[in-house]
Design a protein around this motif. Structure first.
Motif, PDB file in Angstrom:
ATOM      1  N   TYR A  34       0.858  -1.192   0.000  1.00 23.84           N
ATOM      2  CA  TYR A  34       0.000   0.000   0.000  1.00 23.84           C
ATOM      3  C   TYR A  34       0.887   1.232   0.000  1.00 23.84           C
ATOM      4  O   TYR A  34       1.861   1.296   0.767  1.00 23.84           O
ATOM      5  N   VAL A  35       0.580   2.195  -0.852  1.00 28.14           N
ATOM      6  CA  VAL A  35       1.351   3.436  -0.917  1.00 28.14           C
ATOM      7  C   VAL A  35       0.373   4.598  -0.955  1.00 28.14           C
ATOM      8  O   VAL A  35      -0.581   4.599  -1.736  1.00 28.14           O
ATOM      9  N   SER A  36       0.611   5.579  -0.095  1.00 28.23           N
ATOM     10  CA  SER A  36      -0.198   6.798  -0.119  1.00 28.23           C
ATOM     11  C   SER A  36       0.743   7.995  -0.008  1.00 28.23           C
ATOM     12  O   SER A  36       1.819   7.887   0.570  1.00 28.23           O
ATOM     13  N   PRO A  37       0.350   9.133  -0.553  1.00 23.77           N
ATOM     14  CA  PRO A  37       1.208  10.321  -0.503  1.00 23.77           C
ATOM     15  C   PRO A  37       1.179  10.977   0.872  1.00 23.77           C
ATOM     16  O   PRO A  37       0.286  10.732   1.677  1.00 23.77           O
ATOM     17  N   THR A  38       2.167  11.806   1.118  1.00 25.92           N
ATOM     18  CA  THR A  38       2.208  12.632   2.316  1.00 25.92           C
ATOM     19  C   THR A  38       2.136  14.079   1.864  1.00 25.92           C
ATOM     20  O   THR A  38       2.866  14.484   0.969  1.00 25.92           O
TER      21      THR A  38
END
Length: 81
Positions: A34-38
């Motif tokens: 899982y990858v999400s932006p900051t």
């Protein structure tokens, strides 16, 4: 069968190919499920996420997710299963 899925909010003003690669790349390289932006924001912005949701996710899953309620993310097929 797809190896990964990217979800992007339709309201985003622009999405660059580089931005999509930053989301999808780690999933396709098997570096993450899982990858999400900051995002950068002022201290008073996002207090619910920063002070309640992010610590709850860390306590429950043992992972630091800064954007718990994000408008775009990438996820592996394994995680979707």
């Amino acid at each position: 069968m797809a190896r990964a899925c990217v979800v992007v909010d339709a309201g985003l003003a622009s999405v660059s190919p580089e931005g999509l690669e930053r989301l999808l790349g780690p999933v396709l390289r098997n570096e993450a499920e899982y990858v999400s932006p900051t995002y950068s924001h002022a201290v008073s912005d996002g207090t619910l996420t920063t002070n309640l949701l992010a610590p709850a996710v860390r306590a429950l899953f043992g992972q630091r997710l800064r954007q718990v309620v994000g408008n775009c993310f990438a996820v592996s097929a394994t995680m979707l299963d």
